[in-house]
Design a protein around this motif. Sequence first.
Motif, PDB file in Angstrom:
ATOM      1  N   SER A  28       0.581   0.417  -6.058  1.00  0.00           N
ATOM      2  CA  SER A  28       1.911   0.060  -5.562  1.00  0.00           C
ATOM      3  C   SER A  28       2.712  -0.682  -6.618  1.00  0.00           C
ATOM      4  O   SER A  28       3.868  -0.355  -6.895  1.00  0.00           O
ATOM      5  CB  SER A  28       1.794  -0.807  -4.297  1.00  0.00           C
ATOM      6  OG  SER A  28       1.207  -0.096  -3.238  1.00  0.00           O
ATOM      7  N   SER A  29       2.086  -1.696  -7.232  1.00  0.00           N
ATOM      8  CA  SER A  29       2.830  -2.548  -8.159  1.00  0.00           C
ATOM      9  C   SER A  29       3.248  -1.815  -9.430  1.00  0.00           C
ATOM     10  O   SER A  29       4.164  -2.250 -10.124  1.00  0.00           O
ATOM     11  CB  SER A  29       1.997  -3.783  -8.527  1.00  0.00           C
ATOM     12  OG  SER A  29       0.856  -3.426  -9.273  1.00  0.00           O
ATOM     13  N   VAL A  42       9.354   3.039  -8.000  1.00  0.00           N
ATOM     14  CA  VAL A  42      10.129   2.899  -6.762  1.00  0.00           C
ATOM     15  C   VAL A  42       9.817   1.560  -6.094  1.00  0.00           C
ATOM     16  O   VAL A  42      10.712   0.835  -5.664  1.00  0.00           O
ATOM     17  CB  VAL A  42       9.826   4.064  -5.787  1.00  0.00           C
ATOM     18  CG1 VAL A  42      10.528   3.839  -4.453  1.00  0.00           C
ATOM     19  CG2 VAL A  42      10.259   5.393  -6.396  1.00  0.00           C
ATOM     20  N   PHE A  43       8.527   1.218  -6.052  1.00  0.00           N
ATOM     21  CA  PHE A  43       8.098  -0.011  -5.385  1.00  0.00           C
ATOM     22  C   PHE A  43       8.484  -1.259  -6.181  1.00  0.00           C
ATOM     23  O   PHE A  43       8.637  -2.345  -5.609  1.00  0.00           O
ATOM     24  CB  PHE A  43       6.586   0.021  -5.171  1.00  0.00           C
ATOM     25  CG  PHE A  43       6.068  -1.075  -4.285  1.00  0.00           C
ATOM     26  CD1 PHE A  43       6.304  -1.056  -2.915  1.00  0.00           C
ATOM     27  CD2 PHE A  43       5.343  -2.136  -4.806  1.00  0.00           C
ATOM     28  CE1 PHE A  43       5.817  -2.061  -2.094  1.00  0.00           C
ATOM     29  CE2 PHE A  43       4.862  -3.147  -3.990  1.00  0.00           C
ATOM     30  CZ  PHE A  43       5.098  -3.102  -2.633  1.00  0.00           C
ATOM     31  N   LEU A  44       8.645  -1.122  -7.482  1.00  0.00           N
ATOM     32  CA  LEU A  44       8.993  -2.268  -8.326  1.00  0.00           C
ATOM     33  C   LEU A  44      10.275  -2.963  -7.883  1.00  0.00           C
ATOM     34  O   LEU A  44      10.479  -4.148  -8.165  1.00  0.00           O
ATOM     35  CB  LEU A  44       9.116  -1.832  -9.789  1.00  0.00           C
ATOM     36  CG  LEU A  44       7.803  -1.677 -10.568  1.00  0.00           C
ATOM     37  CD1 LEU A  44       8.051  -1.006 -11.912  1.00  0.00           C
ATOM     38  CD2 LEU A  44       7.127  -3.029 -10.761  1.00  0.00           C
ATOM     39  N   GLU A  45      11.138  -2.228  -7.183  1.00  0.00           N
ATOM     40  CA  GLU A  45      12.375  -2.825  -6.649  1.00  0.00           C
ATOM     41  C   GLU A  45      12.079  -4.053  -5.793  1.00  0.00           C
ATOM     42  O   GLU A  45      12.881  -4.987  -5.717  1.00  0.00           O
ATOM     43  CB  GLU A  45      13.129  -1.797  -5.784  1.00  0.00           C
ATOM     44  CG  GLU A  45      13.553  -0.524  -6.503  1.00  0.00           C
ATOM     45  CD  GLU A  45      14.847  -0.702  -7.276  1.00  0.00           C
ATOM     46  OE1 GLU A  45      15.411  -1.810  -7.214  1.00  0.00           O
ATOM     47  OE2 GLU A  45      15.266   0.264  -7.936  1.00  0.00           O
ATOM     48  N   GLN A  46      10.909  -4.056  -5.142  1.00  0.00           N
ATOM     49  CA  GLN A  46      10.552  -5.136  -4.221  1.00  0.00           C
ATOM     50  C   GLN A  46      10.331  -6.472  -4.952  1.00  0.00           C
ATOM     51  O   GLN A  46      10.303  -7.528  -4.329  1.00  0.00           O
ATOM     52  CB  GLN A  46       9.281  -4.772  -3.436  1.00  0.00           C
ATOM     53  CG  GLN A  46       9.312  -3.429  -2.743  1.00  0.00           C
ATOM     54  CD  GLN A  46      10.316  -3.375  -1.618  1.00  0.00           C
ATOM     55  OE1 GLN A  46      10.446  -4.325  -0.843  1.00  0.00           O
ATOM     56  NE2 GLN A  46      11.045  -2.275  -1.511  1.00  0.00           N
ATOM     57  N   TYR A  47      10.153  -6.419  -6.271  1.00  0.00           N
ATOM     58  CA  TYR A  47       9.870  -7.634  -7.040  1.00  0.00           C
ATOM     59  C   TYR A  47      11.139  -8.349  -7.519  1.00  0.00           C
ATOM     60  O   TYR A  47      11.049  -9.301  -8.302  1.00  0.00           O
ATOM     61  CB  TYR A  47       9.011  -7.296  -8.264  1.00  0.00           C
ATOM     62  CG  TYR A  47       7.571  -7.003  -7.941  1.00  0.00           C
ATOM     63  CD1 TYR A  47       6.639  -8.023  -7.796  1.00  0.00           C
ATOM     64  CD2 TYR A  47       7.128  -5.691  -7.793  1.00  0.00           C
ATOM     65  CE1 TYR A  47       5.313  -7.749  -7.508  1.00  0.00           C
ATOM     66  CE2 TYR A  47       5.800  -5.402  -7.514  1.00  0.00           C
ATOM     67  CZ  TYR A  47       4.892  -6.437  -7.372  1.00  0.00           C
ATOM     68  OH  TYR A  47       3.581  -6.158  -7.088  1.00  0.00           O
ATOM     69  N   HIS A  72       0.823  -1.213   0.000  1.00  0.00           N
ATOM     70  CA  HIS A  72       0.000   0.000   0.000  1.00  0.00           C
ATOM     71  C   HIS A  72       0.860   1.268   0.000  1.00  0.00           C
ATOM     72  O   HIS A  72       0.682   2.182   0.810  1.00  0.00           O
ATOM     73  CB  HIS A  72      -0.946   0.010   1.207  1.00  0.00           C
ATOM     74  CG  HIS A  72      -1.752  -1.246   1.367  1.00  0.00           C
ATOM     75  ND1 HIS A  72      -2.552  -1.754   0.367  1.00  0.00           N
ATOM     76  CD2 HIS A  72      -1.854  -2.109   2.413  1.00  0.00           C
ATOM     77  CE1 HIS A  72      -3.128  -2.871   0.786  1.00  0.00           C
ATOM     78  NE2 HIS A  72      -2.715  -3.112   2.021  1.00  0.00           N
ATOM     79  N   ILE A  73       1.795   1.322  -0.933  1.00  0.00           N
ATOM     80  CA  ILE A  73       2.738   2.437  -1.004  1.00  0.00           C
ATOM     81  C   ILE A  73       2.030   3.764  -1.270  1.00  0.00           C
ATOM     82  O   ILE A  73       2.540   4.832  -0.935  1.00  0.00           O
ATOM     83  CB  ILE A  73       3.813   2.164  -2.081  1.00  0.00           C
ATOM     84  CG1 ILE A  73       4.924   3.210  -2.028  1.00  0.00           C
ATOM     85  CG2 ILE A  73       3.204   2.089  -3.459  1.00  0.00           C
ATOM     86  CD1 ILE A  73       6.079   2.941  -2.974  1.00  0.00           C
ATOM     87  N   ASN A  74       0.818   3.711  -1.859  1.00  0.00           N
ATOM     88  CA  ASN A  74       0.068   4.937  -2.107  1.00  0.00           C
ATOM     89  C   ASN A  74      -0.411   5.593  -0.815  1.00  0.00           C
ATOM     90  O   ASN A  74      -0.689   6.798  -0.776  1.00  0.00           O
ATOM     91  CB  ASN A  74      -1.135   4.656  -3.015  1.00  0.00           C
ATOM     92  CG  ASN A  74      -2.070   3.608  -2.431  1.00  0.00           C
ATOM     93  OD1 ASN A  74      -1.621   2.565  -1.966  1.00  0.00           O
ATOM     94  ND2 ASN A  74      -3.362   3.861  -2.471  1.00  0.00           N
ATOM     95  N   VAL A  75      -0.474   4.815   0.252  1.00  0.00           N
ATOM     96  CA  VAL A  75      -0.905   5.338   1.560  1.00  0.00           C
ATOM     97  C   VAL A  75       0.269   5.462   2.524  1.00  0.00           C
ATOM     98  O   VAL A  75       0.436   6.479   3.194  1.00  0.00           O
ATOM     99  CB  VAL A  75      -1.988   4.422   2.177  1.00  0.00           C
ATOM    100  CG1 VAL A  75      -2.330   4.877   3.595  1.00  0.00           C
ATOM    101  CG2 VAL A  75      -3.233   4.418   1.302  1.00  0.00           C
ATOM    102  N   PHE A  76       1.094   4.413   2.574  1.00  0.00           N
ATOM    103  CA  PHE A  76       2.240   4.389   3.487  1.00  0.00           C
ATOM    104  C   PHE A  76       3.497   4.642   2.661  1.00  0.00           C
ATOM    105  O   PHE A  76       4.041   3.739   2.037  1.00  0.00           O
ATOM    106  CB  PHE A  76       2.304   3.051   4.223  1.00  0.00           C
ATOM    107  CG  PHE A  76       1.005   2.686   4.899  1.00  0.00           C
ATOM    108  CD1 PHE A  76       0.513   3.452   5.940  1.00  0.00           C
ATOM    109  CD2 PHE A  76       0.249   1.601   4.456  1.00  0.00           C
ATOM    110  CE1 PHE A  76      -0.704   3.131   6.547  1.00  0.00           C
ATOM    111  CE2 PHE A  76      -0.955   1.272   5.045  1.00  0.00           C
ATOM    112  CZ  PHE A  76      -1.432   2.045   6.100  1.00  0.00           C
TER     113      PHE A  76
END
Length: 445
Positions: free
Chosen positions: A356-357, A361-366, A191-195
């Motif tokens: 998020s997906s 920036v969040f794509l690094e998590q994949y 939930h990167i859009n919120v947190f």
Amino acid sequence: MRTHFIAIGGSAMHNLAIALKDKGYQVTGSDDAIFEPSKSRLEKKGILPEEMGWFPEKITSDIDAVILGMHAHQDNPELAKAKELGLKIYSYPEFLYEQSKTKTRVVIAGSHGKTTITSMILHVLNFHQKDVDYMVGAQLEGFDCMVKLTEDNDFMVLEGDEYLSSPIDLRSKFLLYQPNIALMSGIAWDHINVFKTFNDYIEQFRRFVASITPGGVLVYNEEDAEVVKVVENAENYFRKIPYKTPEYEISNGKVFLKTEMGDIPLSVFGAHNLLNLEGARHICHTLGIMDEDFYDAIMSFKGASKRLEKVEREDKGILYKDFAHAPSKVKAAVKAFCEQFKNEKKYGFLELHTYSSLNPVFLEQYNHAMDGLDEAIVFYSEDALKIKRMEPISPDLIKEKFKNEKLKVFTNAEELHAYWNLLDKTQGVYMMMSSGNFGGLDLTK
């Protein structure tokens, strides 16, 4: 009691509306769009709105509770009328707490696994005819409605989501439940859009642990370093019960749990599901279910809806679908799939369509999330990016972030469907990971 739902058609909201109707409450609601299966289920209960849209005239002073869904916006005209009349406005979790505050509340939290663990607990309790109130986010075999509220039951089992409570209540849902018994399965940024930062996200779980009632119980995954840190740094008093992946083996394609009572055959597979099972066992034990009875029941658990759920295909091909979309869920599902089907050619499809997906920036998590598959395919819609007003993402960036040069990337649903139609589904095994539908792909044909 008279209740009115603003955004009654949501997957969670419509289940609560049905539960209140079954309890004898007077239920009305509105929404600007209602889809299946919510539409048919509400219609069957006689509480489907006659027409779509928002109607302030529905909001009258004799309403005891207005329940506000996340789908509604802050400027919703029905919400404005409710405020004007001074009516009591609840978020979904706030109302559930009101319904359960005299009960022992069992809350299952975590970035991943919470739906499956909650489902396992309810399956075992139902198997042994132990009646409890509940709320879970997936359809379960043997359950008509995924919310149950009574006056008489002593326990309520709640799936605890860390997302926001309502458009006007920005607290995480699980912070409103004040659990007597809790479980925390894992922490992985979502939930990167919120947190906006990982620390913001972890803070919600710190607060969740702090909300456990004095002298309560926390069952927690000791294999998750972030969970352990949160538990060890907690300042409130509660009993701590750690759990970890139990011993198991795979023989002739069947998973067997190794226990003191012998080998227990299971209908689910994957190390993450065995870990979920162990957490569920500890919770059931706190509710008075002995291990022997737990194992007796869990053998028939086939999984929660869309969690490594086998799809019956016309050609008898082997295909599973999974709700996995967050990185930790994708990695766990892929690992389980590769372990279960070691000797088969494995195809894995992942759809990226959440905020998020699709965030660079969040794509690094994949990174390495699709490793181990013989054919790995990622799909995202360029049109979806435009609708969400997000910047374009190149297929090369996806390959770079996933650290997988062999990754096939599709950005057009028609091209994805053409590729899909060329595959012989009777050769190899397939896993489809998404909270969407791959642009309308029919997985049964």
